[in-house]
Design a protein around this motif. Structure first.
Motif, PDB file in Angstrom:
ATOM      1  N   SER A   8     -30.395  26.322  52.795  1.00 36.29           N
ATOM      2  CA  SER A   8     -28.941  26.514  51.016  1.00 36.29           C
ATOM      3  C   SER A   8     -28.109  27.124  51.687  1.00 36.29           C
ATOM      4  O   SER A   8     -27.966  27.419  52.869  1.00 36.29           O
ATOM      5  CB  SER A   8     -29.561  27.961  50.613  1.00 36.29           C
ATOM      6  N   GLU A  12     -24.860  30.154  47.872  1.00 31.06           N
ATOM      7  CA  GLU A  12     -26.221  30.775  47.235  1.00 31.06           C
ATOM      8  C   GLU A  12     -26.610  31.943  48.071  1.00 31.06           C
ATOM      9  O   GLU A  12     -27.010  33.301  46.834  1.00 31.06           O
ATOM     10  CB  GLU A  12     -27.579  29.780  47.505  1.00 31.06           C
ATOM     11  N   THR A  13     -26.208  32.242  49.302  1.00 35.87           N
ATOM     12  CA  THR A  13     -26.687  33.638  49.719  1.00 35.87           C
ATOM     13  C   THR A  13     -25.479  34.367  48.658  1.00 35.87           C
ATOM     14  O   THR A  13     -25.808  35.395  48.514  1.00 35.87           O
ATOM     15  CB  THR A  13     -26.335  34.016  51.461  1.00 35.87           C
ATOM     16  N   SER A  15     -23.965  34.701  45.626  1.00 35.35           N
ATOM     17  CA  SER A  15     -24.726  34.648  45.009  1.00 35.35           C
ATOM     18  C   SER A  15     -25.158  35.717  44.286  1.00 35.35           C
ATOM     19  O   SER A  15     -25.525  36.750  43.983  1.00 35.35           O
ATOM     20  CB  SER A  15     -24.714  33.094  43.899  1.00 35.35           C
ATOM     21  N   GLU A  16     -26.371  35.157  45.057  1.00 34.79           N
ATOM     22  CA  GLU A  16     -27.718  36.702  45.407  1.00 34.79           C
ATOM     23  C   GLU A  16     -26.981  37.519  45.346  1.00 34.79           C
ATOM     24  O   GLU A  16     -27.620  38.776  44.979  1.00 34.79           O
ATOM     25  CB  GLU A  16     -28.768  36.036  45.821  1.00 34.79           C
ATOM     26  N   LYS A  17     -26.360  38.346  46.569  1.00 36.51           N
ATOM     27  CA  LYS A  17     -25.428  39.473  46.945  1.00 36.51           C
ATOM     28  C   LYS A  17     -24.768  39.990  45.429  1.00 36.51           C
ATOM     29  O   LYS A  17     -24.798  41.195  45.207  1.00 36.51           O
ATOM     30  CB  LYS A  17     -24.774  39.130  47.962  1.00 36.51           C
ATOM     31  N   ALA A  19     -25.540  38.956  42.262  1.00 37.68           N
ATOM     32  CA  ALA A  19     -26.335  40.035  41.390  1.00 37.68           C
ATOM     33  C   ALA A  19     -26.513  40.688  42.224  1.00 37.68           C
ATOM     34  O   ALA A  19     -27.192  41.680  40.642  1.00 37.68           O
ATOM     35  CB  ALA A  19     -27.450  38.339  41.508  1.00 37.68           C
ATOM     36  N   GLU A  20     -26.900  41.189  42.788  1.00 35.27           N
ATOM     37  CA  GLU A  20     -28.116  42.658  43.677  1.00 35.27           C
ATOM     38  C   GLU A  20     -26.581  43.388  43.485  1.00 35.27           C
ATOM     39  O   GLU A  20     -26.783  44.561  42.914  1.00 35.27           O
ATOM     40  CB  GLU A  20     -27.900  42.059  45.227  1.00 35.27           C
TER      41      GLU A  20
END
Length: 99
Positions: A8, A12-13, A15-17, A19-20
């Motif tokens: 990926s 993407e990482t 975005s995830e972080k 969001a977290e």
């Protein structure tokens, strides 16, 4: 040699972080002193993380710059190998026309 089926994009990482941590792209852009468009392009896999960006991301997210640079390097290598395989297959298909 191990070659994964997919890798990926580091966006993407990111975005995830974000969001977290409940940080939106606009706020992250301000905190990291980068244009919102640049952050959006990274999140959408359309732009790469540069060393300067990685340092800024480290300052904001407390995730080492080396992590971001390794994620980008792994993605770039995967993409290059994929392109190489595709080019080879196209050459084989072309050559088979003359057989």
């Amino acid at each position: 040699m191990y070659e994964p089926d997919s890798v990926s994009h580091p966006g993407e990482t990111l975005s995830e972080k974000l969001a977290e941590l409940e940080i939106g792209p606009k706020e992250f852009a301000l905190r990291s002193n980068k244009p919102e468009k640049t952050i959006s392009e990274i999140i959408n896999g359309k732009s790469s993380i540069t060393p300067d960006m990685a340092v800024q991301f480290e300052n904001v997210l407390n995730i080492p710059a080396k992590f971001w640079l390794n994620r980008q390097a792994n993605f770039d290598e995967f993409a290059a190998r994929k392109r190489s395989r595709e080019n080879l297959q196209e050459s084989i298909n072309w050559a088979l026309k003359f057989h």
